[in-house]
Design an enzyme around this catalytic site. Structure first.
Site, PDB file in Angstrom:
ATOM      1  N   LYS A   1      24.093 -65.566  85.971  1.00 19.22           N
ATOM      2  CA  LYS A   1      23.056 -64.409  85.554  1.00 19.22           C
ATOM      3  C   LYS A   1      23.325 -63.226  86.432  1.00 19.22           C
ATOM      4  CE  LYS A   1      19.826 -67.438  83.791  1.00 19.22           C
ATOM      5  NZ  LYS A   1      18.576 -68.355  83.452  1.00 19.22           N
TER       6      LYS A   1
ATOM      7  N   ARG B   1      21.329 -76.177  84.696  1.00 23.67           N
ATOM      8  CA  ARG B   1      21.919 -75.568  83.500  1.00 23.67           C
ATOM      9  C   ARG B   1      23.022 -74.698  83.745  1.00 23.67           C
ATOM     10  NH1 ARG B   1      21.016 -71.155  80.176  1.00 23.67           N
ATOM     11  NH2 ARG B   1      21.046 -71.891  77.670  1.00 23.67           N
TER      12      ARG B   1
END
Ligand code: PMM
Length: 299
Positions: free
Chosen positions: A228, A268
């Site tokens: 991210k 995840r």
């Protein structure tokens, strides 16, 4: 593998909930435009092959998504999301892979469950589609309730908090209450702070530093930090340019180990082997801290 109304097959449920370490939910975006792997697995065969390789490399489940949620992204029509995801879900499930479907649409969730998915991961936590609660309640499947404040196009405008941790926890609590009121079983819910969703880097770090507060919701916690933007910012070059997406995996794995040391239920991630290794290290660390032996119970 089929999730009928009675819910998740015992084997898949056991693999997802009783590992003695966090489950590794591997990302499989069947999209042309996801920030992290967009376009790489957009073809059905490539997607299935990659999904199988993720499981062979240590993932516990594969999270199939057909709609990019990167900040600023437009929505795709439902028929396109179905076209991208359902055949991949069906083929992976038929091969024995525990499949999760990453969708905000009840129609896509229902079709994926019918095709053999065993878990629904909804980045809106059921808020984007009023029919989602009914579909997951009827399926009896685990449901990931992520913290979300609105669709990707307007996400940045919602990244305003006086107290990010308290507000995220309160908003998740109210989502959980709505879902339970709509008939979803509390023991089927997993919560996720939604790292990067209507959150800037400071908000993300605040949430990661306050996972105890999320734990107080009394539900298993899933966290997705993999590749991210806030990791790109952390690892920026001296000239300020962010670390490119494809060079954020080492940092993602470090975070996975720390998440496991905290005791999250799942992570995840875009990678399988290194993430599976990282969560094993973190879980052993946690057990050692608690005075237990260093063994995990995963198969
Ligand atoms: N992040 C993305 C997509 N789906 N689902 C959950 N539960 N948690 C997340 O943090 C999450 C998610 C965006 O990342 P991607 O584009 O790499 O899939």
């Amino acid at each position: 593998m089929h999730a009928g109304p009675a819910g998740l097959p015992a084997a898949a449920r056991a693999r997802l909930t009783d590992l003695g370490r966090p489950a590794v939910l591997a990302v499989l975006n069947v999209t042309p435009d996801s920030f992290s792997d967009g376009g790489l697995w957009a073809g059905e065969d490539e997607a299935v092959t990659h999904g199988l390789s993720l499981v062979a490399a240590g993932a516990d489940a594969v999270d199939v998504g057909g709609e990019s949620t990167r900040p600023g992204a437009d929505r795709v029509p439902e028929h396109e999301e179905l076209r991208r995801t359902v055949p991949v879900v069906r083929r992976l499930a038929a091969a024995g892979v525990p499949v999760s479907v990453d969708t905000m649409r009840s129609g896509v969730a229902a079709a994926a469950l019918d095709a053999g998915a065993v878990l629904v991961n909804d980045v809106s936590g059921g808020a984007a589609d009023p029919d989602m609660a009914r579909v997951v309640a009827e399926a009896g499947c685990p449901f990931v309730v992520m913290h979300w404040r609105g669709h990707s196009r307007a996400m940045a405008e919602h990244a305003r908090y006086a107290d990010p941790v308290a507000e995220v926890v309160a908003e998740l609590r109210s989502r959980i209450e709505d879902l339970v009121a709509a008939g979803v079983r509390h023991d089927r819910l997993v919560v996720d702070p939604g790292i990067g969703f209507a959150k800037d880097a400071g908000h993300n770090w605040a949430l990661l530093g306050a996972l105890d507060d999320l734990d107080r919701l009394g539900l298993p916690v899933l966290v997705g930090v993999s590749r991210k933007r806030f990791l790109g910012a952390l690892l920026a070059a001296p000239d300020g340019s962010p670390r490119p997406v494809e060079q954020r995996d080492d940092a993602s794995h470090a975070a996975a180990a720390l998440l496991a040391a905290h005791g999250v239920w799942g992570v995840r991630s875009h990678t399988a082997r290194a993430t599976a290794d990282a969560v094993r290290v973190g879980a052993a660390w946690r057990r050692a801290r608690e005075g237990q032996d260093g063994q995990d119970r995963s198969p």
